[in-house]
Design a protein around this motif. Sequence first.
Motif, PDB file in Angstrom:
ATOM      1  N   ASP A  17      -2.700   2.424  -1.811  1.00  0.00           N
ATOM      2  CA  ASP A  17      -1.352   2.931  -2.067  1.00  0.00           C
ATOM      3  C   ASP A  17      -1.147   3.108  -3.571  1.00  0.00           C
ATOM      4  OD1 ASP A  17       1.289   3.720  -1.980  1.00  0.00           O
ATOM      5  OD2 ASP A  17       1.942   2.080  -0.673  1.00  0.00           O
ATOM      6  N   GLU A  18      -1.196   4.337  -4.027  1.00  0.00           N
ATOM      7  CA  GLU A  18      -1.014   4.698  -5.447  1.00  0.00           C
ATOM      8  C   GLU A  18      -1.899   3.880  -6.388  1.00  0.00           C
ATOM      9  OE1 GLU A  18       2.927   5.503  -6.771  1.00  0.00           O
ATOM     10  OE2 GLU A  18       3.697   5.824  -4.758  1.00  0.00           O
ATOM     11  N   GLN A  39       1.453  -1.361  -3.078  1.00  0.00           N
ATOM     12  CA  GLN A  39       2.017  -0.680  -4.233  1.00  0.00           C
ATOM     13  C   GLN A  39       2.354  -1.717  -5.311  1.00  0.00           C
ATOM     14  OE1 GLN A  39       4.930   1.962  -2.592  1.00  0.00           O
ATOM     15  NE2 GLN A  39       5.121   3.169  -4.448  1.00  0.00           N
ATOM     16  N   THR A  67       4.351   5.111   2.295  1.00  0.00           N
ATOM     17  CA  THR A  67       4.061   3.675   2.403  1.00  0.00           C
ATOM     18  C   THR A  67       4.395   3.162   3.805  1.00  0.00           C
ATOM     19  OG1 THR A  67       4.396   3.324   0.034  1.00  0.00           O
ATOM     20  CG2 THR A  67       4.591   1.396   1.430  1.00  0.00           C
TER      21      THR A  67
HETATM   22 MG   LIG Z   1       5.376   4.322  -1.382  1.00  0.00          MG
END
Ligand SMILES: [Mg+2]
Length: 247
Positions: free
Chosen positions: A171-172, A85, A43
């Motif tokens: 991000d994810e 995230q 991140t």
């Molecule tokens: Mg992360």
Amino acid sequence: MALLSLERVCKNFAGVQALRDVSLSVQPGERRAIIGPNGAGKTTLFNIISGELPPTSGAVHLGEREVTNLPPERMFRLGLARTFQKNSLFLELTTFENVRLAVQAHQKQGHHWFRPWWSFDSVNGRTRLVLERAGLWSRQLEPAKNLSYGEQRQLEMAIALAGEPSLLLLDEPTAGMSVAETASSVATIGALPRDLTLLIIEHDMDTVFAVADRITVLDHGQVIADGAPDDVRHDSQVRAVYLGEPE
Ligand SMILES: [Mg+2]
Ligand SMILES: Nc1ncnc2c1ncn2[C@@H]1O[C@H](COP(=O)(O)OP(=O)(O)OP(=O)(O)O)[C@@H](O)[C@H]1O
């Protein structure tokens, strides 16, 4: 010529070296997965690329242009979009309104000081297209707070796409999703325009192998592998970090 390149990027927080000499180069249209254990610096890497954080040292280029230290708004205007995230939606607004705001924000950048007669239709039409692409058209009238967790994440991706970015950072995107929602997100990602360059942080290896044409592995802030999915899958250091196998 690479679309994005990082040269020896370091990021130190008080007492933590989150990134150590990270260099990477992403070609236009590439779909690159960034993987690595919790706390590896993934991140942080996104935060530096998108201008959220300045690097301690090193440089970032978008094409030929040096963009190190440019703020997020400038990066956005240069064609970068990202999801976070954590949730960043207007929960009281509908799905449609959330995307519509993002489409409008994008069109405002175009220096239209007058409002062309077709602009209203074009905003609504574009909003519909983006929602259809993200598989959310049937949920358009639902307030964002009523969407399932997975749908909310898909809405975030739709919002990022509303700006017609050339570089998208996810991000994810499938974290916390059900199996069905993950499959739907993977399909949405797979159907993104081929000229869009994608960086995706992802823990789910099935998703990584379904979408990525190249993988970078971070561990303790360092790149420990970078290559084609099959090479990375069989890399002994990666297997040791990920699967606890002896090197
Ligand atoms: Mg992360
Ligand atoms: N703003 C911050 N201030 C201080 N330390 C930070 C900050 N952001 C990240 N860190 C630290 O930097 C390291 C890398 O964090 P980062 O969030 O980039 O990891 P990650 O790979 O995204 O992990 P995860 O998979 O858990 O999301 C961690 O040790 C983290 O605690």
